[in-house]
Scaffold this motif. Structure first.
Motif, mmCIF file in Angstrom:
data_model
loop_
_atom_site.group_PDB
_atom_site.id
_atom_site.type_symbol
_atom_site.label_atom_id
_atom_site.label_comp_id
_atom_site.label_asym_id
_atom_site.label_seq_id
_atom_site.Cartn_x
_atom_site.Cartn_y
_atom_site.Cartn_z
ATOM 1 N N ALA A 250 1.017 -0.947 0.797
ATOM 2 C CA ALA A 250 -0.090 -0.106 -0.171
ATOM 3 C C ALA A 250 0.788 1.367 -0.053
ATOM 4 C CB ALA A 250 -1.101 0.081 1.353
ATOM 5 N N THR A 251 0.133 2.249 -1.228
ATOM 6 C CA THR A 251 1.478 3.319 -0.685
ATOM 7 C C THR A 251 0.776 4.546 -1.490
ATOM 8 O OG1 THR A 251 3.869 3.981 -2.188
ATOM 9 C CG2 THR A 251 1.829 2.391 -3.339
ATOM 10 N N PRO A 252 1.362 5.600 -0.912
ATOM 11 C CA PRO A 252 1.187 6.825 -1.342
ATOM 12 C C PRO A 252 1.500 6.907 -3.277
ATOM 13 C CG PRO A 252 2.419 6.995 0.223
ATOM 14 C CD PRO A 252 2.447 5.714 -0.137
ATOM 15 N N ILE A 253 1.149 7.819 -4.134
ATOM 16 C CA ILE A 253 1.135 8.207 -4.665
ATOM 17 C C ILE A 253 2.374 9.450 -4.314
ATOM 18 C CG2 ILE A 253 1.108 8.971 -7.496
ATOM 19 C CD1 ILE A 253 0.770 5.909 -6.865
ATOM 20 N N TYR A 254 3.182 9.758 -5.030
ATOM 21 C CA TYR A 254 4.227 10.916 -4.328
ATOM 22 C C TYR A 254 5.153 11.183 -6.228
ATOM 23 C CZ TYR A 254 4.307 10.744 0.745
ATOM 24 O OH TYR A 254 3.593 11.251 1.254
ATOM 25 N N ASN A 255 4.455 12.197 -6.813
ATOM 26 C CA ASN A 255 5.715 12.947 -8.107
ATOM 27 C C ASN A 255 5.522 11.861 -9.214
ATOM 28 O OD1 ASN A 255 6.874 15.058 -7.020
ATOM 29 N ND2 ASN A 255 7.933 13.766 -6.374
ATOM 30 N N TYR A 256 3.911 10.868 -9.374
ATOM 31 C CA TYR A 256 4.092 9.989 -10.134
ATOM 32 C C TYR A 256 4.312 8.571 -9.867
ATOM 33 C CZ TYR A 256 1.035 13.796 -12.369
ATOM 34 O OH TYR A 256 -0.009 14.781 -12.783
ATOM 35 N N ASP A 257 4.612 7.876 -8.835
ATOM 36 C CA ASP A 257 5.214 7.243 -8.431
ATOM 37 C C ASP A 257 5.041 6.647 -7.270
ATOM 38 O OD1 ASP A 257 7.503 4.876 -8.890
ATOM 39 O OD2 ASP A 257 8.783 6.373 -9.813
#
Ligand SMILES: Cc1cc2nc3c(=O)[nH]c(=O)nc-3n(C[C@H](O)[C@H](O)[C@H](O)COP(=O)(O)O)c2cc1C
Length: 175
Positions: A74-81
């Motif tokens: 489960a991950t945040p989306i940071y700078n399209y990644d």
């Protein structure tokens, strides 16, 4: 079969952590053995391609990843990644921890436009480590949550579906 849910946000007020907890609840509720790794609880050094590999916290991360046949990230989306924390975990633990595993992704983002952002990490896991990536991922936005709860029933449904599909893929690949 052992599964691992990774919460890849370092934000104390994180939506992807809510997704991770829900996926973990679904897995354990269905009788699966699933460990929960919150990267906030296991501070890791930045990967330098050298000495960081022998850091004791990295050994702990490897020990959690190694027995898992399936990993739900489960991950945040940071700078399209994916978040740097998640990429750092992969960089630090590498082949021994990820090779031939089944991997599923649940993403928390700020808006709908970044919905393909997880593909860079998915591609690298498939190509570098021959992971089997569950071809359905959860993509959520900030309005899908309130007070640490998933308020969008479709996101809740997809999270449960991702968790059960991950377990199904692991069982099928072991057979
Ligand atoms: C540094 C940074 C970069 C971000 N980049 C994106 C982005 O590229 N696309 C997007 O939709 N949201 C972006 N966001 C919004 C986050 O994805 C959103 O806040 C999400 O809830 C973060 O996950 P978390 O709540 O689990 O920490 C960004 C947020 C931060 C802090």
């Amino acid at each position: 079969m052992s599964l691992l849910v990774v919460s890849g946000s370092l934000n104390p007020d994180s939506n992807s952590r809510v997704l991770a907890r829900e996926a973990h609840r679904v897995l354990t509720g269905a009788g699966h053995v699933a460990t929960f790794l919150d990267l906030r609880d296991l501070p890791l050094p930045p990967c330098d391609g050298a000495t960081a590999y022998s850091h004791p916290q990295v050994a702990k991360a490897r020990a959690l990843l190694a027995p898992a046949a399936g990993i739900l990230v489960a991950t945040p989306i940071y700078n399209y990644d994916a978040s740097a924390a998640v990429k750092n975990l992969v960089e630090l633990t590498g082949r021994g921890a990820w090779e031939n595993k089944v991997v599923g992704f649940a993403c928390a983002s700020g808006g709908a436009a970044s919905y393909m952002s997880i593909m860079a990490l998915a591609n690298s896991l498939m190509l570098d480590f021959r992971c089997t990536v569950v071809p359905r991922f959860v993509y959520s936005v900030e309005t899908d949550f309130k007070a640490e709860l998933i308020t969008n029933p479709d996101v809740a449904r997809r999270t449960a579906e991702l968790a059960t599909t991950l377990a199904r893929y692991v069982a099928a690949l072991k057979a």
